[in-house]
Motif scaffolding. Sequence first.
Motif, PDB file in Angstrom:
ATOM      1  N   MET A 447       0.849  -1.199   0.000  1.00 14.32           N
ATOM      2  CA  MET A 447       0.000   0.000   0.000  1.00 14.32           C
ATOM      3  C   MET A 447       0.879   1.241   0.000  1.00 14.32           C
ATOM      4  O   MET A 447       2.061   1.202   0.355  1.00 14.32           O
ATOM      5  N   SER A 448       0.285   2.359  -0.392  1.00 15.43           N
ATOM      6  CA  SER A 448       1.014   3.624  -0.470  1.00 15.43           C
ATOM      7  C   SER A 448       0.739   4.481   0.757  1.00 15.43           C
ATOM      8  O   SER A 448      -0.416   4.851   1.009  1.00 15.43           O
ATOM      9  N   PRO A 449       1.772   4.825   1.529  1.00 18.70           N
ATOM     10  CA  PRO A 449       1.540   5.716   2.667  1.00 18.70           C
ATOM     11  C   PRO A 449       1.058   7.092   2.227  1.00 18.70           C
ATOM     12  O   PRO A 449       0.286   7.740   2.938  1.00 18.70           O
ATOM     13  N   VAL A 450       1.495   7.548   1.047  1.00 17.38           N
ATOM     14  CA  VAL A 450       1.093   8.867   0.566  1.00 17.38           C
ATOM     15  C   VAL A 450      -0.414   8.932   0.377  1.00 17.38           C
ATOM     16  O   VAL A 450      -1.054   9.931   0.734  1.00 17.38           O
ATOM     17  N   ALA A 451      -1.012   7.892  -0.180  1.00 20.50           N
ATOM     18  CA  ALA A 451      -2.458   7.883  -0.391  1.00 20.50           C
ATOM     19  C   ALA A 451      -3.218   7.926   0.931  1.00 20.50           C
ATOM     20  O   ALA A 451      -4.239   8.609   1.060  1.00 20.50           O
ATOM     21  N   ILE A 452      -2.706   7.207   1.922  1.00 18.94           N
ATOM     22  CA  ILE A 452      -3.359   7.182   3.232  1.00 18.94           C
ATOM     23  C   ILE A 452      -3.227   8.545   3.904  1.00 18.94           C
ATOM     24  O   ILE A 452      -4.195   9.079   4.480  1.00 18.94           O
ATOM     25  N   GLU A 453      -2.049   9.115   3.843  1.00 13.86           N
ATOM     26  CA  GLU A 453      -1.817  10.446   4.428  1.00 13.86           C
ATOM     27  C   GLU A 453      -2.679  11.504   3.756  1.00 13.86           C
ATOM     28  O   GLU A 453      -3.234  12.388   4.419  1.00 13.86           O
ATOM     29  N   SER A 454      -2.811  11.404   2.449  1.00 11.42           N
ATOM     30  CA  SER A 454      -3.628  12.349   1.704  1.00 11.42           C
ATOM     31  C   SER A 454      -5.083  12.271   2.143  1.00 11.42           C
ATOM     32  O   SER A 454      -5.756  13.302   2.293  1.00 11.42           O
ATOM     33  N   ALA A 455      -5.569  11.059   2.384  1.00 13.80           N
ATOM     34  CA  ALA A 455      -6.957  10.893   2.832  1.00 13.80           C
ATOM     35  C   ALA A 455      -7.184  11.575   4.177  1.00 13.80           C
ATOM     36  O   ALA A 455      -8.208  12.233   4.395  1.00 13.80           O
ATOM     37  N   LEU A 456      -6.236  11.443   5.097  1.00  7.34           N
ATOM     38  CA  LEU A 456      -6.388  12.063   6.411  1.00  7.34           C
ATOM     39  C   LEU A 456      -6.280  13.584   6.334  1.00  7.34           C
ATOM     40  O   LEU A 456      -7.046  14.308   6.979  1.00  7.34           O
TER      41      LEU A 456
END
Length: 566
Positions: A447-456
Amino acid sequence: MSTPASLCAVFQQTAARTPEAVALRDHVHGGALTWSEYAAEVAALAAGLAGVGLSRGGTIALMLGNRPEFHLLDLAAVHLGAVPVSVYNTSSPEQLAHVLRDCGARLAVTERQYLPRILASGVALDAVICVDGPAPGAITLGELKAATQADFDFAVAWAAVGPDDLLTIIYTSGTTGLPKGVELTHANLLAEIDGLTQVVDLRPDDVGLSYLPAAHIADRLAGHYIPIVYGLQIVCLSDLARLGEALQQVRPTFWAAVPRVLEKMRGRIEDALATAPTPRRWALRAAMRTARDGRRGVAYRLADRVLLAKVRAQLGLDRARWVMSGAAPLPPAVLTYFLELGITVCDVWGMTETCGVATLNPPAAIRPGTVGRALPGVELRLADDGELLVRGAIVTRGYRGDPVRTGELFDGDWLRTGDVATVDADGYVSIVGRKKELIINAAGKNMSPVAIESALLSACPLVGTVAVVGDGRPYNVALIVLDADALAALHRREPGADPHPLVADGVAAANSTLSRVEQIKKFAILPGPWEPGGDEFTPTLKLRRSAVSAKYAAEIDRLYPTPGAS
């Protein structure tokens, strides 16, 4: 646009075409230069630099804020066929020593506030030039100009500069290891601007704002090179704390931004709405919904004139035909928010190694969640593992004095970007994340940490910075630093309010947009701020993930069931 031999030739053409038009303004210190005055200063400073030993192929370091002297001295060096190297103003003496030695600089230009660090680097320099007055260990601009040699021929010097000569070396801040010096030629830069300006609109009376670090390609491109090619006016802002004021006074017609600035703008609008009268709040929300849903009839035009136009004016973006966002991922919700306000934000993607922009969302065809399509003249390809590869005239020839890392950068004539991406049927690119930063959890899920961070970041304006951790772990956790402005606004509305429940709500909202394996199970709120150039961030606001994991290892371990588990 026909391709000239060099940026020097372009500059001379621009100065001759619009000699009385204003080229540079200084927002903080005042004063302005026309194109003819700009050209005269460049010639005088080039003669002085030649007099103190700078010649074709030589390098000169610039450690300056956003002020006209940067533009003047950078171009003066370029007209000699020399190579200006701008360094980050946050650099320590040790970091300066690496860059100065690596690029082979024999001269440096700086301000009094940065001079002690230049001198403390321990690098032997032939001269240090201080632009804002006398200082021990440096010469002034007046003394530099007085160093001119009688036999110096400025016209011969710049006419000898060709497309394959180096225009600049830009050091990537890097999340690990020593910075790499990206070599960019005149041909690279002119190809970049040619492709870029086939997609976005630029006009002779345009006004831009230079406020990002000159050591980064974003400001170098939007605040320095593009104005030279098109004869635009640039206002220099050396005090970032005055950005809001400068935007309102300058009212730029085009603007280069970074996601964090746009996120903070959205936060300020939302804070103001939280205390606005209910009818106004409702009316603005309704107008934004109308824009989002595409219903642009009479009612929308009225709402735009009465409400949305006022918000744009308060931001100083009422004249901006387009805003370019790059350097880091822009959360789709933030992009959509500005589109609903009637502000055309074009998310872009690129690297220093591609002169800054390789893909761009066309202003008339923006797709949130993507970074647009390849610029004209740029080719894209996906490797078997999903890594995005780039080919074209904008691509660097390599790293300064580093054949090993240059070799690793290329797959034949394709540039390895290090980013994993997808490309849809219409050519729009979506960046999944950095190849080396993908999280592989204990169950082997990628998984991509950037995508998760962007969601938050999209879900919770209170969150200023977030780092998601989960590599080799049973689930993902988040280290969160609160946004100081948003926290202050909360406490103005609700003195003593605990931000933790609001952050928890934001995490839950973000999780609702993520797959089960991507979701954040636990989080910790850490004291901040995390500053550019500090332990956690590079000067260009890229997370130093390995450094964050090491520095906050104890906090991370407490978020997992067994202390020290990996």
